[in-house]
Design a protein around this motif. Structure first.
Motif, short mmCIF file in Angstrom:
data_model
loop_
_atom_site.label_atom_id
_atom_site.label_comp_id
_atom_site.label_asym_id
_atom_site.label_seq_id
_atom_site.Cartn_x
_atom_site.Cartn_y
_atom_site.Cartn_z
N LEU A 1 -6.90 -36.95 38.46
CA LEU A 1 -7.71 -36.32 37.42
C LEU A 1 -9.19 -36.33 37.78
O LEU A 1 -9.91 -35.35 37.52
N ILE B 1 -9.83 -33.71 40.38
CA ILE B 1 -9.99 -32.39 39.76
C ILE B 1 -11.39 -32.24 39.19
O ILE B 1 -12.06 -31.22 39.38
N ALA B 2 -11.84 -33.27 38.48
CA ALA B 2 -13.16 -33.22 37.85
C ALA B 2 -14.27 -33.06 38.88
O ALA B 2 -15.31 -32.43 38.60
N LYS C 1 -10.79 -25.15 36.31
CA LYS C 1 -10.77 -26.60 36.49
C LYS C 1 -10.46 -27.30 35.17
O LYS C 1 -9.72 -28.29 35.13
N THR C 2 -11.02 -26.78 34.09
CA THR C 2 -10.75 -27.35 32.76
C THR C 2 -9.28 -27.22 32.40
O THR C 2 -8.64 -28.18 31.92
N PHE D 1 -7.17 -29.60 34.57
CA PHE D 1 -7.33 -30.99 34.14
C PHE D 1 -6.45 -31.27 32.92
O PHE D 1 -5.69 -32.24 32.91
N TYR E 1 -3.15 -33.53 32.60
CA TYR E 1 -3.38 -34.66 31.70
C TYR E 1 -2.30 -34.78 30.62
O TYR E 1 -1.79 -35.89 30.38
N LEU F 1 -17.27 -31.48 32.41
CA LEU F 1 -17.24 -31.04 33.80
C LEU F 1 -18.50 -30.28 34.16
O LEU F 1 -18.99 -30.37 35.29
#
Length: 463
Positions: free
Chosen positions: A79, A82-83, A95-96, A99, A103, A301
């Motif tokens: 995670l 990714i961030a 990306k959001t 994530f 998650y 982010l």
């Protein structure tokens, strides 16, 4: 088998915190801020703390993480990877979505699954070669882990990269958990979900969690879904082993052993500093918890990338009363603005995070920390999840710095607990904290507060 909360905490039962807000008064000099997280379950506090570090006086931050399962440490790596993806590798909106998908979804899109498989190869190199990790993922420090734990992490990543989706049939595992948990109520499960939502979740102050999204998650395990792509690949990061007791002894079984009651909406989806997302019409929230989660993660982010606060685009604010507004919308000008950040070339296009290190400590090592001199009087903030608060004792207090902030997750969002048990829990942690020399910084209301906050005061006669 296990209760509705599960035996492994893939997401916490409280909103994300910027932990620097609670250490500023305890560390007035320019020494590194040392934070100890015991059983947080996910990386929500780490993400928010490092994303909003530009809002505070610049100081080095060292976060030490203790979990009860190695799968959680593996998810921390994924995670946060990714961030930290650079804007050149992935846009902010995608990306959001990625994530949140990893998650909190039981099923993910095929290209998201491919991303996990590709990253797993990198993670295997990292955990088997710490010099390689220092060059490619310098934010992580794993030298404290035991060799056996690093070997087990390698095995987890090898499982993640397995292209065979049948090795983890999460739809069956999820349904098995529901059947075992609900028993005779399984055939009327929609009514159970409605009751839990209206009489438990909303009563806890989470009215923004929409009934439809909550019931969908309770039924399928899919919390964050968009109209783009098919959610047909199992999220193997939610797989873990459990020792099942039988008449013939313990049998190890792989499955989904996480939360099936509260939901992953609590961590990012019930609090927001953008008031337009919390508006109501006729007593009903206009935006859902999914919308709020998307905004909160996107804004974190964005801050992580640009070192400045994210501002919701004006066109979205104008349409804030309409469901057609897209929270994750971001214009090309903002996408270009992200590229201003200097990237660390040695970290394969990752965002460069200076003066932040995440130390992964051995599993369940909290009870032994005080035995090592380097940890004594070291931590300026210590966080306990509600599942690990039993570790708060006189031994662990030896690693507290003078005037350490102690934050304990309450049982507010443990939906299956009766009200009187939540009150008893707060009374118990107040007594435990007082026994080791902690005083409440603010009174804790068990019905309203997700955290109990204390300040440690070391007595002169305590070594």
């Amino acid at each position: 088998m296990t209760d509705g909360f599960g035996s492994i905490t893939y997401w916490g039962f409280s909103p994300a915190l910027d932990l620097q807000e609670y250490v500023s008064a305890t560390n007035e000099n320019d020494l590194p801020v040392n934070i100890l997280l015991i059983g947080a379950g996910d990386c929500r506090h780490i993400l928010k703390t490092i994303a909003q570090r530009h809002r505070h006086r610049k100081r080095e931050i060292k976060v030490y993480v203790i979990e009860s399962n190695l799968e959680l440490l593996a998810r921390h790596m994924l995670l946060l990877r990714i961030a930290l993806l650079s804007p050149q590798e992935m846009g902010l909106q995608e990306k959001t979505r990625l994530f949140l998908e990893v998650y909190g979804n039981s099923l993910i899109r095929s290209h998201s699954n491919q991303f996990i498989m590709d990253q797993s190869n990198e993670f295997i190199k990292c955990v088997t070669d710490l010099d390689y990790m220092k060059d490619h993922m310098p934010i992580f420090e794993m030298s404290s882990l035991k060799f056996k734990e690093r070997d087990q992490l390698e095995a987890i990543f090898k499982f993640w990269r397995n292209p065979d989706g049948k090795v983890f049939d999460i739809c069956k595992h999820w349904d098995d958990r529901l059947r075992h948990h609900l028993g005779q109520r399984y055939d009327s499960k929609r009514g159970v979900f409605d009751w839990d939502h209206s009489m438990k979740l909303c009563e806890k102050g989470a009215q923004m969690v929409n009934i439809h999204e909550y019931c969908q998650w309770r039924s399928s395990g899919i919390a964050f879904e968009t109209t783009e792509g098919n959610y047909d690949s199992p999220n193997k990061t939610l797989a873990s082993g459990l020792l099942i007791k039988t008449d013939r002894g313990g049998i190890a079984k792989r499955g989904y052993w996480g939360d099936i009651v509260t939901s992953p909406y609590i961590t990012f989806g019930i609090e927001c500093d953008e008031e337009s997302l919390l508006k109501t019409a006729n007593g009903v929230h206009v935006k859902t918890s999914k919308d709020i989660s998307e905004y909160n993660v996107l804004s974190l982010l964005y801050e992580l990338t640009n070192n400045e606060k994210y501002v919701l685009p004006k066109q979205e604010k104008k349409h804030s009363k309409k469901e057609t507004a897209t929270l994750t919308e971001i214009n090309e000008e903002e996408e270009e603005e992200e590229s201003r950040l200097k990237l660390d070339e040695s970290a394969q296009g990752s965002i460069k995070i200076e003066d932040v290190t995440i130390h992964m400590l051995p599993l369940n090592s909290a009870s032994d920390l005080h035995k090592k001199m380097k940890y004594q009087r070291m931590f300026h903030l210590v966080y306990f999840s509600n599942s690990m608060v039993h570790l708060l004792n006189s031994d662990i207090s030896k690693v507290f710095y003078d005037n350490t902030s102690v934050i304990i997750e309450t049982a507010k969002f443990m939906l299956e607990l009766k009200k009187e048990y939540s009150v008893q829990y707060v009374d118990k942690i107040n007594a435990m904290a007082a026994a080791v020399g902690c005083q409440a910084s603010v009174p804790c209301n068990p019905e309203k507060d997700a955290f109990a906050k204390f300040v440690f005061c070391r007595k002169n006669d305590v070594d």
